[in-house]
Design a protein around this motif. Structure first.
Motif, short mmCIF file in Angstrom:
data_model
loop_
_atom_site.label_atom_id
_atom_site.label_comp_id
_atom_site.label_asym_id
_atom_site.label_seq_id
_atom_site.Cartn_x
_atom_site.Cartn_y
_atom_site.Cartn_z
N LYS A 1 -2.56 67.88 115.72
CA LYS A 1 -1.67 66.89 115.10
C LYS A 1 -2.44 65.98 114.15
O LYS A 1 -1.97 65.68 113.05
CB LYS A 1 -0.99 66.03 116.17
N LEU A 2 -3.59 65.55 114.58
CA LEU A 2 -4.40 64.65 113.75
C LEU A 2 -4.85 65.35 112.47
O LEU A 2 -4.77 64.77 111.37
CB LEU A 2 -5.61 64.16 114.55
N PRO B 1 0.73 72.26 106.99
CA PRO B 1 1.11 70.86 106.79
C PRO B 1 1.53 70.54 105.36
O PRO B 1 2.43 69.74 105.12
CB PRO B 1 -0.14 70.07 107.18
N SER C 1 -1.70 66.53 105.46
CA SER C 1 -0.44 66.11 104.83
C SER C 1 -0.63 64.85 103.99
O SER C 1 -0.11 64.75 102.88
CB SER C 1 0.63 65.85 105.90
N LYS D 1 -3.97 66.89 120.71
CA LYS D 1 -3.96 65.82 119.73
C LYS D 1 -4.71 66.21 118.46
O LYS D 1 -4.37 65.77 117.39
CB LYS D 1 -4.57 64.55 120.31
N GLN E 1 -2.88 77.66 109.15
CA GLN E 1 -2.66 76.39 109.84
C GLN E 1 -3.05 75.21 108.96
O GLN E 1 -2.57 74.10 109.16
CB GLN E 1 -3.43 76.35 111.15
N ASN F 1 -3.35 67.95 111.06
CA ASN F 1 -2.15 68.17 110.25
C ASN F 1 -1.74 66.91 109.50
O ASN F 1 -1.38 66.97 108.32
CB ASN F 1 -0.99 68.66 111.11
N LEU F 2 -1.80 65.77 110.17
CA LEU F 2 -1.46 64.51 109.50
C LEU F 2 -2.46 64.19 108.39
O LEU F 2 -2.08 63.70 107.32
CB LEU F 2 -1.40 63.37 110.51
#
Length: 182
Positions: free
Chosen positions: A5-6, A105, A12, A2, A101, A8-9
């Motif tokens: 993803k967190l 994003p 972004s 998680k 990495q 990256n969000l």
């Protein structure tokens, strides 16, 4: 999994907000510069103010089309600057992320924005074409086709000016040289 993803969000979202702010600010800057230029050019012709304002507004998509890649680059730099100023880049790197990495994003967000813009235009046009029925009077058909005509006009304003300048590049350069030599 998680946490990636967190992060990256989060990156972004920061990039997208920065891009929208830069594009909006640049659009306002383009508008006011063109407005002042047009007011100066049209002061002897007694043209109303709204004509100059409308002409300045119509020049925004043309200029944005030319500088959108620079806006993405500036947005990336500013996003990295703000992440670095709050030591967020350092924290992300310490947590095991490479710099690629962190960049990923932002690149994916830029590609997704481009694809969404293209899909939006194609689907809107497809919907408009499929919704036009050959029944009723001329005015009913015209009202059904009006959104497509507006979309075509918008795309024509965005695409036609750069294309026109490219096609007539030699003639424009020739005319500019004669003006400069005066």
């Amino acid at each position: 999994m998680k946490k990636p993803k967190l992060i990256n969000l989060y990156i972004s979202k920061k990039f997208l907000l920065t891009f929208l702010q830069i594009a909006s600010g640049f659009s306002l800057l383009i508008f006011f510069i063109n407005l002042l230029d047009l007011l100066e050019r049209l002061k002897d012709s007694n043209a109303p103010f709204y004509t100059s304002a409308f002409m300045a507004f119509l020049q925004i998509p043309n200029v944005l089309n030319d500088v959108v890649s620079s806006l993405v680059l500036i947005s990336s730099i500013i996003t990295f600057f703000f992440l670095s100023s709050k030591s967020e880049i350092t924290i992300i790197r310490i947590s095991g992320f490479s710099l690629w990495q962190v960049l990923y994003p932002m690149a994916i967000t830029a590609v997704i924005l481009g694809v969404l813009w293209g899909l939006m235009i194609f689907n809107l046009d497809r919907y408009i074409v499929s919704s036009i029925k050959k029944t009723g009077s001329f005015w009913n058909q015209f009202l059904m086709a009006l959104p497509r005509l507006i979309l075509a006009g918008f795309l024509g304003v965005v695409i036609s000016k750069p294309l026109e300048l490219k096609i007539f590049e030699k003639e424009v350069d020739k005319q500019l040289n004669t003006i400069i030599q005066r």
